[in-house]
Every structure is written in C-alpha cells, then in structure tokens.
Design an enzyme around this catalytic site. Structure first.
Site, PDB file in Angstrom:
ATOM      1  N   ARG A   1      -0.838  44.704  37.207  1.00  0.00           N
ATOM      2  CA  ARG A   1      -1.957  43.982  37.797  1.00  0.00           C
ATOM      3  C   ARG A   1      -3.274  44.484  37.219  1.00  0.00           C
ATOM      4  O   ARG A   1      -3.363  45.609  36.726  1.00  0.00           O
ATOM      5  CB  ARG A   1      -1.961  44.166  39.318  1.00  0.00           C
ATOM      6  CG  ARG A   1      -0.676  43.693  40.007  1.00  0.00           C
ATOM      7  CD  ARG A   1      -0.718  44.003  41.488  1.00  0.00           C
ATOM      8  NE  ARG A   1       0.479  43.533  42.191  1.00  0.00           N
ATOM      9  CZ  ARG A   1       1.568  44.259  42.390  1.00  0.00           C
ATOM     10  NH1 ARG A   1       1.601  45.509  41.945  1.00  0.00           N
ATOM     11  NH2 ARG A   1       2.602  43.767  43.030  1.00  0.00           N
ATOM     12  N   LYS A  58      -0.161  48.573  44.301  1.00  0.00           N
ATOM     13  CA  LYS A  58      -0.250  47.744  45.492  1.00  0.00           C
ATOM     14  C   LYS A  58       0.668  48.294  46.581  1.00  0.00           C
ATOM     15  O   LYS A  58       1.813  48.648  46.338  1.00  0.00           O
ATOM     16  CB  LYS A  58       0.147  46.300  45.162  1.00  0.00           C
ATOM     17  CG  LYS A  58      -0.116  45.312  46.291  1.00  0.00           C
ATOM     18  CD  LYS A  58       0.128  43.890  45.846  1.00  0.00           C
ATOM     19  CE  LYS A  58      -0.193  42.919  46.978  1.00  0.00           C
ATOM     20  NZ  LYS A  58       0.038  41.510  46.560  1.00  0.00           N
ATOM     21  N   HIS A  63      -3.682  37.553  35.297  1.00  0.00           N
ATOM     22  CA  HIS A  63      -2.389  37.378  35.953  1.00  0.00           C
ATOM     23  C   HIS A  63      -1.443  36.481  35.155  1.00  0.00           C
ATOM     24  O   HIS A  63      -0.226  36.548  35.333  1.00  0.00           O
ATOM     25  CB  HIS A  63      -2.597  36.801  37.348  1.00  0.00           C
ATOM     26  CG  HIS A  63      -1.755  37.467  38.396  1.00  0.00           C
ATOM     27  ND1 HIS A  63      -1.888  38.805  38.739  1.00  0.00           N
ATOM     28  CD2 HIS A  63      -0.737  36.993  39.168  1.00  0.00           C
ATOM     29  CE1 HIS A  63      -1.010  39.109  39.681  1.00  0.00           C
ATOM     30  NE2 HIS A  63      -0.295  38.042  39.947  1.00  0.00           N
ATOM     31  N   ARG A 105       1.081  38.459  33.353  1.00  0.00           N
ATOM     32  CA  ARG A 105       2.122  38.970  34.259  1.00  0.00           C
ATOM     33  C   ARG A 105       3.186  37.892  34.479  1.00  0.00           C
ATOM     34  O   ARG A 105       4.388  38.158  34.381  1.00  0.00           O
ATOM     35  CB  ARG A 105       1.468  39.379  35.572  1.00  0.00           C
ATOM     36  CG  ARG A 105       2.380  39.969  36.626  1.00  0.00           C
ATOM     37  CD  ARG A 105       1.508  40.472  37.786  1.00  0.00           C
ATOM     38  NE  ARG A 105       2.267  40.820  38.983  1.00  0.00           N
ATOM     39  CZ  ARG A 105       2.788  42.008  39.216  1.00  0.00           C
ATOM     40  NH1 ARG A 105       2.683  42.954  38.306  1.00  0.00           N
ATOM     41  NH2 ARG A 105       3.435  42.259  40.347  1.00  0.00           N
ATOM     42  N   TYR A 114      10.248  33.415  39.415  1.00  0.00           N
ATOM     43  CA  TYR A 114      10.383  33.365  37.965  1.00  0.00           C
ATOM     44  C   TYR A 114      11.727  32.779  37.539  1.00  0.00           C
ATOM     45  O   TYR A 114      11.878  32.381  36.396  1.00  0.00           O
ATOM     46  CB  TYR A 114      10.167  34.761  37.374  1.00  0.00           C
ATOM     47  CG  TYR A 114       8.777  35.274  37.674  1.00  0.00           C
ATOM     48  CD1 TYR A 114       7.664  34.683  37.099  1.00  0.00           C
ATOM     49  CD2 TYR A 114       8.583  36.301  38.594  1.00  0.00           C
ATOM     50  CE1 TYR A 114       6.389  35.118  37.411  1.00  0.00           C
ATOM     51  CE2 TYR A 114       7.312  36.745  38.897  1.00  0.00           C
ATOM     52  CZ  TYR A 114       6.221  36.153  38.311  1.00  0.00           C
ATOM     53  OH  TYR A 114       4.955  36.572  38.622  1.00  0.00           O
TER      54      TYR A 114
END
Length: 341
Positions: free
Chosen positions: A173, A198, A269, A272, A304
């Site tokens: 991130r 996170k 992002h 990612r 995903y």
C-alpha cells in the site's frame, strides 16, 4: 498525537468548554482509541467522520450528543445520500456507510462510559455495500510503458522509477511504502519488511530482483542528493529530504500513468490490483496472494479470482459451442482440398 490527527482536531468547534458538548466528548473518544492502541490513521479517519457529523449537528443548533435522536440520524443519512462533491458526484455507498458506522461507534463509546443512557444510532440501517471489483487492471505491457516514464537521469526520476518498481513487484500500500526505511529492505531474502502495516500488523513481502536493483541504484546515486538530515531513516524522500506524503505519491503515480498514454483510472493502488491479478492468472494460489497483500480475510483477496480473465477465456474458447469449428465447414474444406489434388 500524530500530525495528521492534529490537523483533524486543530480547530475546536461548538462550545469547547461544555463537558457534554461534541468537542470534549470527541477528544475523550480519541483518547480512548489511543489507549486501546488503535493505529493513528484509523483514529484520524474515525475522528474526521465524527467531526463531520458534529459540524452538521451544530449547523442545526444541536450542540450536544444528548440531543440526537434516531429521526435526526435518519435525516443525516438522507443528507449523506443527497450530498454532492465538488465534481457533482454523490458519495459512494462505502463512504456513506463509513460516515454512519463511525457515528455509531462514537455513540457506543458515549453509552459505554455513561455519557448517554442509550445509543440512538443502534437501530440505523446502514446502506448495503455493493460487491464491486477493481475498476482497472493494467496489462503487463501497460505497466512496462509506465515504468519507463520517469527520467532516471535525475535524482527524483530515479526515485520514482524505484517506487513504481516496488509497487508493481510487491503490491504494498502507498502508506506502507511511505514508511519504508532503508533497513526494511532485505536483499539476501529478497523481501521487504512492512512495519506496522494496516491493522498494525507486521509482515514480510517478497520483492523481485529487478525492483531490488532499482532500489540499489536509487540509494547509491540519488538518495544522498535528497538527504538533508543524515539521521533520517526513511527510504524514499522528497526533494526537501523529508518522508513522502501518501497523497503526493498518488499524484506522482497518476502523472506517470497518464503520460504513458494509459487511459485507465487509478494511481498507486492500481499496481496492487494488477500484481495480484496477473500473479493469479499465472498460477499463484490465492492464499499466497492473500499473505503478500496482507489481507486478514480470504474473501477480500478473492476479488482477484473474479478479475483474472485468462483462465476463463481459455475455458470459454475450449468449451463454448460457438467457439468450436463448424463441422460442415471442416468437411467442405477437406473436399476442396481433395478436388484440388
């Protein structure tokens, strides 16, 4: 208190001497979260949502949480639904949900510590969240075009190339990248140590050799040119020698995507999302991707499997009747071949 949280709480609102007013009760809520060791970014986000609600109440002469009722909260929910941002777009369902959820948490705190007899937000029905997929995924060719855009003859360009390579290789991130220190790069293990990621969780993330080489080039040829305080441990620095700001990082990434002629929305992002999708298409088990991304729940990572199209296209092409060669056409071709002989 972190500088970002200080920014949110910089200006008192309402009657800042009223022990039953929004301001002092919000400060108590923030302190309670700090004592429970919540991450500074989490506290800042929660405080910001409660502050927005408090300001909305004060505009309507509602100076204390004790004055708030369920109908008032339902009115606030309608306000969020009708609100339009500067670009005339509504708040997303996720944003509306977060506003209301954090107000509910604030009232739960007030009840727990006897500031209120009951929680007026307890029966508010939160907006249903759509199960949306990442809006844009880059192809491998598009990524390479973007990575080639920074001018690596300059210190900032070399830094940016290394940053983009780390994003693409590791999928970390933007806030995690901004907090990277030089000692977090483990060249021997080909890994990056994510400290206090996170959810305040540490983890190791694999990083490829190419990204490591670009980090090394940046450290050897550019970082010292940006460094002002030799005690500064942060890996990636601004032109003023300070740690990068996540919002600035977003601007850099978006600039390179646009300059590469890639007409897809996104910034940090998107790398990612792209890394996870392309790895899954190339055979990576979803649980390994979950560990790399630092997702607590597998359900979060499973988006995903839905954005990975390569295997679906292969199965579609092999099994869909319309994709199979027509038998009559095949017979005609063989007859024409025989006649020509």
């Amino acid at each position: 208190m972190s500088s970002n949280l200080n920014t949110v709480l910089a200006a008192p609102f309402g009657d800042d001497s009223d022990p039953r007013g929004f301001w002092l009760l919000l400060l108590g809520h923030v302190e309670h979260l700090q004592v429970r060791n919540y991450a500074p970014d989490t506290i800042r986000i929660r405080a910001n949502y409660v502050r927005s609600f408090a300001l909305w109440c004060l505009d309507r002469d509602l100076s204390q949480p004790a004055l708030i009722t369920k109908p008032i909260l339902e009115s606030y929910q309608r306000y969020l639904f009708r609100y339009r941002k500067d670009n005339d777009q509504p708040l997303s369902w996720r944003s509306q949900n977060m506003h209301l959820a954090q107000v509910n948490q604030f009232f739960r705190y007030l009840v727990k510590f006897n500031h209120l007899p009951f929680n007026p937000a307890s029966e508010i029905e939160l907006p249903k969240q759509p199960k949306s997929l990442p809006k844009a995924i880059l192809s491998a060719d598009e990524v390479e075009r973007i990575l080639a855009k920074p001018d690596t003859t300059t210190a900032l360009g070399l830094r940016d190339r290394a940053i983009l390579e780390v994003f693409y290789s590791s999928g970390i991130r933007r806030a995690e990248l901004c907090r990277l220190r030089t000692e977090h790069i483990d060249v021997d293990r080909k890994a990056i140590f994510i400290n206090n990621g996170k959810g305040q969780k540490d983890r190791y993330v694999p990083v490829g050799l190419r990204a490591l080489l670009w980090i090394a080039r940046y450290v050897e040829s550019a970082r010292d040119k940006l460094l002002l305080d030799h005690k500064e441990p942060t890996l990636f620095l601004t032109k003023d020698g300070k740690p990068l700001n996540p919002d600035s990082l977003t601007e850099y990434a978006r600039k390179y995507i646009q300059s590469a002629g890639v007409e897809k929305s996104g910034a940090c992002h998107i790398f990612r999302h792209t890394m996870a999708t392309l790895m899954h298409e190339n055979g990576a088990d979803i649980r390994y991707i979950q560990a790399i991304l630092g997702h607590e729940r597998l359900e979060t990572t499973q988006i995903y499997t839905q954005t990975s199209l390569r295997k679906l296209l292969e199965v579609h092409g092999q099994t869909h009747p319309a994709e199979k060669p027509d038998e009559d056409d095949t017979d005609d071709d063989s007859e024409n071949t025989t006649e020509s002989k």
